[in-house]
Design an enzyme around this catalytic site. Sequence first.
Site, mmCIF file in Angstrom:
data_model
loop_
_atom_site.group_PDB
_atom_site.id
_atom_site.type_symbol
_atom_site.label_atom_id
_atom_site.label_comp_id
_atom_site.label_asym_id
_atom_site.label_seq_id
_atom_site.Cartn_x
_atom_site.Cartn_y
_atom_site.Cartn_z
ATOM 1 N N CYS B 21 21.179 -121.490 40.243
ATOM 2 C CA CYS B 21 22.277 -120.691 40.778
ATOM 3 C C CYS B 21 22.442 -120.909 42.286
ATOM 4 O O CYS B 21 21.522 -121.372 42.941
ATOM 5 C CB CYS B 21 22.045 -119.215 40.484
ATOM 6 S SG CYS B 21 20.763 -118.459 41.512
ATOM 7 N N ASP B 336 -19.937 -70.154 45.147
ATOM 8 C CA ASP B 336 -20.051 -69.770 43.740
ATOM 9 C C ASP B 336 -18.939 -68.815 43.355
ATOM 10 O O ASP B 336 -18.280 -68.214 44.199
ATOM 11 C CB ASP B 336 -21.395 -69.090 43.494
ATOM 12 C CG ASP B 336 -22.532 -70.098 43.408
ATOM 13 O OD1 ASP B 336 -23.688 -69.671 43.391
ATOM 14 O OD2 ASP B 336 -22.230 -71.306 43.371
#
Lengths: 143, 477
Positions: B21, B336
């Site tokens: 192309c 915790d």
Amino acid sequence: FSQLQHNNYVSCCRICVITLAEAHPLLQNGKTITSINYQISANCSRLQNKVSGKSKRGAQFLTELAPLCRISSSDGEEYTIYSCIRGRLIEVNENILSNPVLLQEKPSTEGYIAVVLPKFEESKSVTQGLLTQEEYEEVLSKR
Amino acid sequence: MSSLTEKDSPVVQLLMNTGTCPRCILRFCCVGSQVIYRRPYKDLMKDLKEFLKNNEEKEVTICFDEVDPPCKRIRLEHTEEGRDDLNHNGALQQIPSANDDDTAMKNSIVKICNVCLGILQEFCEADFVKKVCQKVKSADYQFTSFVFSVSLPPQLSVRERAAWLLVKQEMGKLGLSLAKDDIVQLKEAYKWIIHPQFLFEVSVVFAHPETEEECRFLATACPDCFKPAKNKQSVFTRMAVIKALEKIKEEDFLKHFPCPPSSPKNLCVALEIQCNNGAIFVAGRYNKYSRNLPQTPWIIDGERKLESSVEELISEHLMAAFKADSFNFSSSGREDVDVRTLGNGRPFAIELVNPRRIHFTAEEMKGLQQTINNSSDKIQVRDLQLVTREAIGRMKEGEEEKTKTYSALVWTDEAIQKEDIAFLDDIKELKLDQKTPLRVLHRRPLAVRCRIIHTMKCEYIDEHHFRLHLKTQAGTY
């Protein structure tokens, strides 16, 4: 009968601590411990247990009837403490070697015998195979 | 070079004949002007043909102006193209239908380029770009700058190589050389054309099923470039193909692959058009007032053990505001479930993945902070702000290096007096050898860790209680 001699404490995270049960002869009055031996056979000493990594590779694998240690008392008796559960041996309590009285004075805490980690898949069945405090007392009362 | 000269003529002719192309032709002629590539396909085709014609007749240098010159509209004549359908290796070429002779531009069938497989043809056209823009708009993103990323099928590298060898050969006849690096890269040319029409990160993935097998010969020629596929579907990844092309000798390449490359029957397929925004980082400090709240969701065997978590309470509102796909929560240490976090709060950061909204003013951030704080009394957030990725690293440093302060209420079995605990204040740099606690032993290695308690201060309450304040090394259990 051997099941009743030991106590298993299972934390919610699967770790088990093996301790002497209340009714164990060694915890009754008058018994003096003369020796504790972790060498259970010619080739196997629980003291040589070495684990590494998160998955505790290298640990000695225990079945229910695997001996943890043998304890002798002054009256000539010898008691073998069995694992009672399947799992990897994480460690045995070396403090009771140098201070056997600890085993009798604080059997459920500092005088523990061993720490065992069951396989993940087996942890539920291990827990189910144990007795609760009430169930234990019931068994004792029937003796 | 931004213009074609007469010496390019044989190359242009050759590539045109073999089914390449116009834009690829310009690439192989090292035309570096971005603007030229953006000109309409048909204009480029027409200009190239004129260039060839002019060079046949006389030696003239044709320059491509930056501004479109007024042009005569010339229809693509199929008969002319038919004559040019020479093919060196006898493979089938796409012959345009003769029926379309009468219609103009709209119906002219364009031969699919044998090098770019249509990427510099169809996929530069306004229609495709519109499609991509639509995808971007519908995804509803807010952005300022962008990255356009293109993924090409690996066989394009092989075809590029074949075309280069062909051109090199042709130029060699004229005593000219062509270095591989002088050729304009396909990806680059594509981005030149598409870029000005876009904003933001768009990634397009192309595939060409028809030519997928073209890379196979490389596996026998250079076996060590191709590792057995694990998760990936194809062994012929772009990187592996490029590596193999660098290794393979020219003669071997020409033995296995047609040069010039054959003309394909089908266009490439645009597989994926994806939109992605870079991650955004929000940082702050949190206080935890509940003794029943884990930091991250606590789920065992699919069952949630405790309701909610610090992470969820904070991220819920951020996810909604930033409209992100997902988040990653991290903090400088943890506490915790049953421990409160007081004082200034624990530093945390949230990475918001693929956010749709990225612009927030300081006011808006304050508002967001208020929303979070109003929604729960279990946690409170402060200093909420947008930060960079580096900030996360700095925060994580804190985990190892900083000190932590704790306050513990202590109960004693034995009765105590003030003097009995006074000695605690004097202990400095107390070394502890900590074995892994049982409660984490199932998921941490068994080890002994040396940790230091820097200072302690006690506050006598009564005969059985005192409060102990500790300043410890990071990572102390």
